[in-house]
Motif scaffolding. Structure first.
Motif, PDB file in Angstrom:
ATOM      1  N   ALA A  75       0.833  -1.204   0.000  1.00 24.48           N
ATOM      2  CA  ALA A  75       0.000   0.000   0.000  1.00 24.48           C
ATOM      3  C   ALA A  75       0.869   1.256   0.000  1.00 24.48           C
ATOM      4  N   ILE A  76       1.983   1.206   0.739  1.00 25.27           N
ATOM      5  CA  ILE A  76       2.916   2.344   0.736  1.00 25.27           C
ATOM      6  C   ILE A  76       3.492   2.538  -0.667  1.00 25.27           C
ATOM      7  N   GLU A  77       3.868   1.428  -1.306  1.00 26.21           N
ATOM      8  CA  GLU A  77       4.373   1.509  -2.676  1.00 26.21           C
ATOM      9  C   GLU A  77       3.304   2.009  -3.631  1.00 26.21           C
ATOM     10  N   GLY A  78       2.032   1.783  -3.282  1.00 25.46           N
ATOM     11  CA  GLY A  78       0.934   2.257  -4.125  1.00 25.46           C
ATOM     12  C   GLY A  78       0.565   3.708  -3.901  1.00 25.46           C
ATOM     13  N   GLY A  79       1.136   4.352  -2.879  1.00 24.51           N
ATOM     14  CA  GLY A  79       0.880   5.776  -2.687  1.00 24.51           C
ATOM     15  C   GLY A  79       0.422   6.198  -1.306  1.00 24.51           C
ATOM     16  N   LEU A  80       0.032   5.256  -0.429  1.00 24.91           N
ATOM     17  CA  LEU A  80      -0.351   5.645   0.933  1.00 24.91           C
ATOM     18  C   LEU A  80       0.872   6.106   1.707  1.00 24.91           C
ATOM     19  N   THR A  81       0.681   7.028   2.610  1.00 24.66           N
ATOM     20  CA  THR A  81       1.791   7.434   3.463  1.00 24.66           C
ATOM     21  C   THR A  81       2.133   6.289   4.411  1.00 24.66           C
TER      22      THR A  81
END
Length: 336
Positions: A243-249
């Motif tokens: 999810a972080i790699e997808g754009g979430l902080t």
């Protein structure tokens, strides 16, 4: 043979691109498994393809299938097969590989030397050849397979359309008991994580397939609930990073992930674990989807909204939110 060589020649540009990766080779086989063309001078790779049973598997699979096939052998060696059909006739099979999806050491190579009954006189050549096999990430190698299929057939597929070798060897006389194919489990897991990175809402079929491949982490316990909790907790950690790699902080992703792991520790049944696991996965998919499909808002404002949503039970200040997104308090209040 001339027709076979001409067909192989049409793939020269694709083969040259593969050789830039480096040394991912292209092979052309007749439907009966005869090698008809290759751009690789090291024919020991063909022998390995044959001795591992992958050649026989390709011949058997090619009698009916048309979509690309990923073949795997011990040591983490991979090949990709693309079938060239003309109407109801299989004309030829194209193979790319071999590649490693992880690094190997001399001990594993020595074991392979004995297992495949390779003449000891060939030991040095075998080690030299094996060490020349490139290590390529699975995701990139799967993309090569999809590209080759498009070049050969004109049909555009996605990585999720690829098929994988079953856990048992193709029938050759004596039947063997099926064995776990951890590579298929790994690939299914990578597909699920990529769907999170992409925020792809068409995830349900991939999740169902993944659930059929693995019973969870192989830990020494007779408690199936404990095993399910540990497996889902590990998967939650992987989803958090995706999810972080997808754009979430990172703060938002870790907060969401931690909350689901806490929920998992309170589960009493396997049904409870599955409910939490599915909710966690869908939550991450939706958050990344919103993050990636609201272009009318800046990335900072989307991050701010995601942070607020992940901390609804906390008292947040404008100063804290501004620090999270890198804006001044005044600028954030105006933009938000």
């Amino acid at each position: 043979m001339e027709e076979q060589n001409q067909a192989f020649g049409k793939l020269d540009s694709f083969a040259e691109a593969l050789l830039c990766t480096p040394s991912v080779y292209l092979w052309q086989y007749a439907p009966d498994g005869a090698l008809t063309a290759t751009n690789c001078e090291e024919h020991m790779f063909h022998r390995i393809f044959e001795h591992t049973g992958c050649l026989a598997y390709m011949i058997q699979d090619g009698t009916a299938e048309r979509t690309p096939l990923i073949l795997g052998a011990e040591l983490g060696i991979l090949w990709a097969v693309v079938y060239d059909w003309s109407g109801d006739e299989l004309r030829r099979c194209y193979v790319i590989g071999p590649v490693f999806h992880n690094e190997v050491n001399n001990e594993l190579l020595s074991g392979a030397l004995r297992k495949y009954h390779i003449d000891p006189a060939w030991k040095d050549s075998f080690f030299r050849a094996m060490k020349g096999i490139p290590a390529v990430s699975s995701i990139l190698f799967f993309q090569y397979a999809v590209m080759l299929h498009c070049v050969v057939t004109g049909e555009k597929l996605s990585r999720s359309d690829l098929r994988f070798q079953h856990g048992e060897e193709p029938a050759q006389g004596k039947k063997q008991a099926p064995r776990k194919n951890r590579y298929r489990t790994y690939q299914a897991e990578q597909t699920l994580l990529q769907l999170i990175r992409d925020g792809d809402m068409n995830y349900r079929s991939a999740m169902e397939k993944a659930g059929q491949l693995s019973s969870g982490v192989g830990i020494s316990t007779n408690d199936p609930v404990k095993r399910a909790i540990l497996s889902s907790s590990n998967f939650t950690a992987l989803c958090t990073r995706a999810a972080i790699e997808g754009g979430l902080t990172p703060d938002t992703a870790y907060t969401v992930g931690d909350s689901y792991i806490q929920s998992l520790t309170e589960c009493k049944t396997i049904a409870d674990v599955r409910t939490v696991n599915h909710a966690m996965y869908e939550d991450f998919i939706r958050r990344v989807h919103r993050q990636r499909t609201n272009p009318q808002y800046s990335r900072q404002i989307r991050n701010c909204a995601a942070y607020i949503e992940a901390h609804l039970d906390e008292e947040l200040s404008l100063k804290e939110l501004a620090q999270q997104v890198g804006y001044s308090e005044y600028h954030l209040s105006r933009k938000f």
